[in-house]
Design a protein around this motif. Structure first.
Motif: not given
Length: 475
Positions: A376-377, A395-396, A400-402, A414-415
């Motif tokens: 997921x860019x 998902x991290x 999505x992590x950012x 929720x990760x």
């Protein structure tokens, strides 16, 4: 400054994924910031093209090796999108119902790039920056530097924005003759693993490389479908810029596609009424937490995990949750998701395809949005969801992590760490418990709604890069 965005997609003219949303929004905010911005895309046979008026501002012939194609440049006559939109019309190649998926896609997008540059020359006005998007426009930085016919444009600065580095536009050297004539001593810029790789060409030749999130810039150094070493070598001219969203389009207070408008002040009533409408449409129970998925049903998005993860969640929380899927893609995944409708009637439903109005209603009426992506860019769905008070389960990875922090760390979602059925199931279990704790559920929801993912600050980051490469030839 004068900025050109050249892309295969631009919402609302032509959309397959997030690329279209970015190219449809970023130019508007750059234009609002005082720059002259023009967007160029192919003239696909889409609803937008059919329903709007265009003026022909140029016509010519694009030469693709031994083939000649007549082309026209059409300008949307009212600038209704907030910038000047131009379509490259090559009827033999683009007057078709789909954007991608044809055997002659290489020829289609090569001709598009050549025609766009031919028109820019014909304007007799040299732009400051050309921002290319993904591999479909990846040969433009090379052609500006080395093709004889574009010598007048060789000082134009170029940026390649990578929305998804998995797709690279490979083709063989047997089609090298398609390109306008250039000094063959520069042919090495085209080569990657004995083929021509359009994305690699852009990364080598552009003045700057941007990715659509900082984390994705880090990830492509070790996972980029064979281009890892190249991305490491150009790190000094690369920057990750997190995408924004168009808060005028994605605004629950003004959105005409949803049942009832609402704001952060009255979200509970507004979301409930949208949820009731959505559940009525899909025969679900609005008193239960609603988990939804919107997207393409491919492994990249974790689509292959959805059938088993949905079945497991529905079995563990029998008659206590609802799941709704909106998407299309892999036919086997589609079939598995349709089969689940028979097994969990009343708690599960699926809509195969894509419907923009339904997507807006799902964002407004759901409690959670599922994003179990392997890649997921950036991701825009999680930003849309949070804007509408829907909590993302992600998902991290990449953007999505950012953008999403786990609620256990006082975050907005929720990760989980693995793209697996087990991790999705565990996250859904946590989300069900959170849903039952209304005070904390609303706190998490409100953190998402309060986040600023607008384009204003993002727009300025692009402008800063443009200024740096114009003034110093580096970032």
């Amino acid at each position: 400054m004068e900025i050109f965005h050249i892309s295969a997609e631009c919402y609302p003219m032509a959309k397959v994924g997030g690329l279209a949303d970015v190219v449809g929004a970023l130019p508007k905010y750059q234009n609002n910031a005082g720059h002259k911005v023009r967007v160029v895309v192919p003239a696909y046979d889409t609803k937008f093209k059919q329903e709007n008026n265009f003026d022909c501002v140029h016509w010519g012939t694009v030469k693709l090796g031994n083939f000649d194609f007549t082309f026209s440049v059409l300008k949307e006559s009212t600038d209704k999108l907030g910038y000047e939109l131009y379509l490259i019309e090559i009827n033999d190649l683009f007057n078709r119902p789909n954007i991608y998926g044809y055997e002659d896609d290489i020829e289609r997008f090569l001709s598009f790039q050549i025609a766009a540059l031919d028109w820019i020359i014909a304007r007799n006005k040299i732009p400051d920056v050309i921002n290319c998007h993904d591999h479909h426009t990846g040969l433009i930085p090379f052609l500006l530097q080395f093709a004889y016919k574009y010598e007048i444009l060789k000082d134009v600065k170029t940026v390649i924005t990578i929305h998804n580095g998995l797709y690279q536009g490979w083709f063989g050297f047997d089609k090298l003759y398609y390109l306008p004539e250039f000094d063959l001593k520069h042919v090495g810029f085209l080569e990657w693993n004995n083929s021509i790789n359009s994305l690699a060409v852009a990364v080598k030749c552009a003045n700057a490389v941007t990715t659509v999130s900082p984390s994705y810039l880090n990830e492509i150094n070790y996972s980029a479908n064979g281009l890892e070493s190249l991305f490491k070598s150009v790190r000094n001219k690369s920057k990750g810029i997190l995408n924004g969203i168009d808060i005028e389009v994605w605004n629950p207070l003004k959105d005409e596609m949803i049942t009832e408008n609402y704001s952060i002040e009255n979200f509970e009533i507004g979301k409930q009424r949208n949820k009731e409408k959505l559940c009525e449409q899909f025969e679900l129970d609005p008193s239960k937490p609603l988990f939804s998925f919107i997207g393409r049903l491919f492994e990249e998005k974790g689509g292959d995990l959805l059938p088993q993860a949905s079945a497991l969640a529905l079995s563990e929380h029998f008659e206590d949750i609802n799941i709704l899927i909106l998407g299309s893609g892999n036919s086997e995944i589609e079939s598995q998701l349709i089969q689940l409708r028979n097994d969990y009637k009343g708690n599960y439903n699926v809509f195969i395809g894509y419907n923009e109005e339904l997507a807006h209603l799902i964002y407004a009426g759901s409690d959670y949005i599922l994003m179990p992506s392997r890649v997921e860019p950036c991701g825009l769905n999680q930003m849309y969801a949070m804007r509408y008070g829907t909590i993302p389960i992600v998902r991290r990875t990449g953007g999505l992590r950012d953008t999403v922090i786990d609620f256990g760390d006082k975050g907005n979602g929720v990760c989980h760490d693995q793209a697996s059925v087990g991790d999705i199931s565990y996250s859904i279990n946590r989300a069900v418990k959170l849903y039952d704790d209304k005070i904390n559920f609303n706190k998490v929801l409100l953190r998402g709604m309060e986040a600023d993912h607008s384009w204003e600050s993002v727009c300025q980051e692009y402008i800063e890069i443009y200024n740096l490469i114009i003034e110093k030839n580096e970032i």
